[in-house]
Design a protein around this motif. Structure first.
Motif, PDB file in Angstrom:
ATOM      1  N   ARG A 193      -7.816  68.123  -7.929  1.00 21.66           N
ATOM      2  CA  ARG A 193      -8.092  67.595  -6.593  1.00 21.66           C
ATOM      3  C   ARG A 193      -8.101  66.065  -6.573  1.00 21.66           C
ATOM      4  O   ARG A 193      -8.992  65.425  -5.992  1.00 21.66           O
ATOM      5  CB  ARG A 193      -9.425  68.143  -6.061  1.00 21.66           C
ATOM      6  N   PHE A 194      -7.098  65.497  -7.205  1.00 20.61           N
ATOM      7  CA  PHE A 194      -6.978  64.044  -7.233  1.00 20.61           C
ATOM      8  C   PHE A 194      -6.608  63.492  -5.855  1.00 20.61           C
ATOM      9  O   PHE A 194      -7.115  62.456  -5.424  1.00 20.61           O
ATOM     10  CB  PHE A 194      -5.911  63.634  -8.265  1.00 20.61           C
ATOM     11  N   PHE A 195      -5.721  64.162  -5.157  1.00 18.93           N
ATOM     12  CA  PHE A 195      -5.182  63.639  -3.897  1.00 18.93           C
ATOM     13  C   PHE A 195      -6.165  63.849  -2.746  1.00 18.93           C
ATOM     14  O   PHE A 195      -6.817  64.889  -2.648  1.00 18.93           O
ATOM     15  CB  PHE A 195      -3.852  64.319  -3.574  1.00 18.93           C
ATOM     16  N   THR A 196      -6.252  62.839  -1.893  1.00 16.17           N
ATOM     17  CA  THR A 196      -7.103  62.927  -0.718  1.00 16.17           C
ATOM     18  C   THR A 196      -6.387  63.735   0.371  1.00 16.17           C
ATOM     19  O   THR A 196      -5.156  63.893   0.322  1.00 16.17           O
ATOM     20  CB  THR A 196      -7.419  61.524  -0.180  1.00 16.17           C
ATOM     21  N   PRO A 197      -7.131  64.261   1.359  1.00 13.39           N
ATOM     22  CA  PRO A 197      -6.472  64.984   2.465  1.00 13.39           C
ATOM     23  C   PRO A 197      -5.392  64.141   3.154  1.00 13.39           C
ATOM     24  O   PRO A 197      -4.343  64.673   3.533  1.00 13.39           O
ATOM     25  CB  PRO A 197      -7.633  65.296   3.409  1.00 13.39           C
ATOM     26  N   GLY A 202       0.420  63.224   3.966  1.00 14.02           N
ATOM     27  CA  GLY A 202       1.594  62.376   3.826  1.00 14.02           C
ATOM     28  C   GLY A 202       2.648  63.005   2.946  1.00 14.02           C
ATOM     29  O   GLY A 202       3.862  62.898   3.232  1.00 14.02           O
ATOM     30  N   LEU A 203       2.226  63.661   1.874  1.00 16.52           N
ATOM     31  CA  LEU A 203       3.182  64.342   0.992  1.00 16.52           C
ATOM     32  C   LEU A 203       3.872  65.483   1.715  1.00 16.52           C
ATOM     33  O   LEU A 203       5.085  65.713   1.516  1.00 16.52           O
ATOM     34  CB  LEU A 203       2.456  64.859  -0.256  1.00 16.52           C
ATOM     35  N   TRP A 207       7.819  65.791   2.360  1.00 18.22           N
ATOM     36  CA  TRP A 207       8.552  66.960   1.881  1.00 18.22           C
ATOM     37  C   TRP A 207       9.393  67.586   2.980  1.00 18.22           C
ATOM     38  O   TRP A 207      10.491  68.042   2.765  1.00 18.22           O
ATOM     39  CB  TRP A 207       7.575  67.968   1.307  1.00 18.22           C
ATOM     40  N   GLU A 208       8.839  67.589   4.181  1.00 21.76           N
ATOM     41  CA  GLU A 208       9.548  68.177   5.314  1.00 21.76           C
ATOM     42  C   GLU A 208      10.689  67.275   5.781  1.00 21.76           C
ATOM     43  O   GLU A 208      11.693  67.720   6.284  1.00 21.76           O
ATOM     44  CB  GLU A 208       8.575  68.412   6.472  1.00 21.76           C
TER      45      GLU A 208
END
Length: 208
Positions: A193-197, A202-203, A207-208
């Motif tokens: 759980r390194f990445f914040t919401p 943003g990822l 990706w989309e």
């Protein structure tokens, strides 16, 4: 590009320290990924591009990589001193680090050879990083994301350790296995759980 960005942002944005803290985390992640590539693939690259007389240099590559990683972190924290115009101690810190490196070489080089030189370089750069970090924190505090940076370091170490012991006969197959291990680095960051919401959102958009 980091230095001019730092100077411009520090001079124009009120919330600059928090911006630097967040971006520093991303820069540490990028440097760690690059360092993993060099440290893990160094032996295989030597076997492909060099003659056998150079193969003995392979154990030195991860150690020197660690040293230059510390030097890279140094460049993240030294800009605070330049911005605050508090650079008087920098030559002293450099001299102390170089002196430690030279002194350790005198004591250990004859006995331990190139491995000693590599470790001594790493120790010297680490001392330089520590000295400049504490001084820069005093003159221009940046609230670095220590927990997240700690997670980055821990996950990078967990990815490197198994790769260090991989020794396949073919350098190409060996490199393939280590590239797979490197791909586990960002995957491991998701697991802890390194990445914040906000970053995850943003990822997803990217990706989309």
């Amino acid at each position: 590009a980091w230095s001019p960005f730092f100077m411009r942002t520090a001079a124009t944005e009120e919330d600059a320290p928090h911006t630097f803290a967040r971006l520093s985390t991303y820069l540490v992640a990028a440097m760690l990924l690059l360092a993993l590539g060099v440290a893990l693939l160094g032996r295989d690259v030597l076997m492909v591009i060099a003659s056998p007389s150079y193969y003995d240099a392979a154990p030195v590559v991860p150690i020197v990589t660690l040293g230059f990683l510390a030097h890279g972190f140094y460049f993240l924290v030294t800009n605070q001193l330049f911005f605050a115009k508090k650079t008087l101690r920098l030559p002293l810190y450099t001299a102390l680090s170089a002196g430690l490196n030279i002194g350790l070489n005198i004591l250990t080089l004859e006995r331990f050879g190139m491995l000693a030189a590599a470790w001594n370089t790493t120790i010297g750069y680490t001392l330089l990083l520590v000295l400049v970090y504490f001084d820069s924190r005093r003159v221009y505090p940046v609230p670095y994301e220590y927990r997240r940076i700690g997670l980055l370091l821990a996950m990078a170490g967990l990815v490197y350790l198994p790769g260090h012991f991989v020794r396949l006969p073919s350098p190409y197959l060996d490199a393939l296995v280590k590239l797979v291990l490197m791909a586990c680095f960002p995957a491991a960051l998701f697991l802890v759980r390194f990445f914040t919401p906000r970053e995850l959102a943003g990822l997803r958009v990217a990706w989309e």
